[in-house]
Motif scaffolding. Structure first.
Motif, short mmCIF file in Angstrom:
data_model
loop_
_atom_site.label_atom_id
_atom_site.label_comp_id
_atom_site.label_asym_id
_atom_site.label_seq_id
_atom_site.Cartn_x
_atom_site.Cartn_y
_atom_site.Cartn_z
N GLY A 166 0.81 -1.21 0.00
CA GLY A 166 0.00 0.00 0.00
C GLY A 166 0.85 1.26 0.00
N VAL A 167 1.93 1.24 0.79
CA VAL A 167 2.86 2.37 0.81
C VAL A 167 3.50 2.55 -0.57
CG1 VAL A 167 4.97 3.30 1.85
CG2 VAL A 167 3.31 2.05 3.27
N TYR A 168 3.90 1.44 -1.15
CA TYR A 168 4.55 1.46 -2.46
C TYR A 168 3.63 2.09 -3.51
CZ TYR A 168 6.80 -0.42 -6.69
OH TYR A 168 7.39 -0.56 -7.92
N ASP A 169 2.38 1.68 -3.53
CA ASP A 169 1.43 2.22 -4.51
C ASP A 169 1.28 3.73 -4.35
OD1 ASP A 169 1.06 -0.29 -5.56
OD2 ASP A 169 -0.83 -0.67 -4.50
N LYS A 170 1.21 4.20 -3.12
CA LYS A 170 1.05 5.63 -2.88
C LYS A 170 2.33 6.41 -3.19
CE LYS A 170 -2.53 5.12 0.67
NZ LYS A 170 -2.86 5.29 2.12
N SER A 171 3.46 5.70 -3.22
CA SER A 171 4.74 6.38 -3.44
C SER A 171 5.02 6.66 -4.92
CB SER A 171 5.89 5.52 -2.89
OG SER A 171 6.19 4.43 -3.74
N LEU A 172 4.34 5.96 -5.82
CA LEU A 172 4.70 6.01 -7.24
C LEU A 172 4.74 7.42 -7.83
CD1 LEU A 172 2.91 2.80 -8.57
CD2 LEU A 172 5.34 3.14 -8.09
N PRO A 173 3.81 8.32 -7.47
CA PRO A 173 3.89 9.67 -8.05
C PRO A 173 5.15 10.43 -7.64
CG PRO A 173 1.69 9.26 -7.15
CD PRO A 173 2.58 8.15 -6.67
N PHE A 174 5.87 9.94 -6.63
CA PHE A 174 7.01 10.68 -6.11
C PHE A 174 8.35 10.03 -6.46
CE2 PHE A 174 3.33 11.22 -3.33
CZ PHE A 174 3.15 12.59 -3.45
#
Length: 255
Positions: free
Chosen positions: A154-162
């Motif tokens: 879940g953290v990884y998915d939210k990190s993609l834009p950054f």
């Protein structure tokens, strides 16, 4: 970037993995000579220490003085700081040595940050011909257990834009990394780096992510209290030591 990694040198030392002996045995087996190796972007020396068991002299360079200060010392490792950005031929000659003086050039979890055309030009000049080898590798999202990995996903998915643009090479497991060398055949299907870790060690690794800090600069916390709580619940007792597995992705080539 040098300043950024220097500021995180303490969490790097705690959270980042060391590399398996199998990796260095492989590199030694494909090299004809075992005199000199240049480890580029050595950080706190995780790869340099492993290479030192198989090569007579290891030149380990990094742009961060703080990282180098935390590196393990060995008699046959020379830690040297370099300037950020593309290195000149003069600086490389001063820090690394003369043309055709290296049996191996390595870059562990770092080559994607380099100016590749300049770096590869230096590699072509410095490696012995024939017989010189260049090896670069990265590791991707660590694996612990189904519950911990689900929270991290879940953290990884939210990190993609950054993600920095350079990290796309890591996300693609170095398959798309420009690598203008003749591939060495018979590579293992997969290698892993493992690290026995407490929950605090694991969190230190997460806090060493450059993406995490890029998101924070944009006002986004990828590890808010509820995510930390979820990780604590998935991990179990904080003192519990779990094996964290980092899948390695390796490119090896010759001139």
């Amino acid at each position: 970037m040098a300043t950024s990694f220097g500021e995180r040198s303490s969490v790097y030392a705690v959270g980042r993995p060391t590399y398996p002996r199998e990796l260095f045995e492989l590199l030694a087996s494909v090299c004809k000579g075992h005199r000199r190796v240049w480890d580029v972007g050595t950080g706190n020396g995780q790869a340099a220490v492993g290479l030192a068991d198989y090569f007579q002299e290891v030149i380990a360079t990094d742009v961060s003085e703080q990282q180098l200060q935390r590196a393990e010392r060995r008699p046959n490792i020379s830690y040297r700081i370099t300037s950020a950005g593309p290195l000149s031929e003069e600086e490389v000659a001063l820090v690394v040595g003369e043309d055709r003086s290296l049996d191996l050039v390595t870059s562990a979890q770092a080559v994607h940050w380099l100016h590749l055309p300049s770096f590869y030009a230096h590699v072509r000049r410095l490696l012995r011909d024939p017989g010189g080898i260049v090896a670069v590798w990265c590791y991707t999202t660590p694996e612990v257990s189904a519950d911990v990995d689900a929270v991290l996903a879940g953290v990884y998915d939210k990190s993609l834009p950054f993600w920095d643009a350079e990290l796309e090479y890591v996300r693609q497991e170095y398959r798309t990394l420009p690598f203008p060398f003749t591939p060495v055949s018979q590579l293992p299907h997969r290698l892993n780096a493992t690290k026995p870790s407490s929950l605090d060690d694991y969190l230190a690794f997460l806090h060493s992510w450059s993406t995490l800090h890029r998101a924070r600069r944009a006002g986004v916390d990828l590890l808010p209290p509820d995510v930390i709580d979820a990780l604590r619940s998935a991990w179990g007792p904080p003192s519990l030591i779990r094996t964290v597995t980092f899948p390695l992705h390796l490119r090896i080539g010759s001139l």
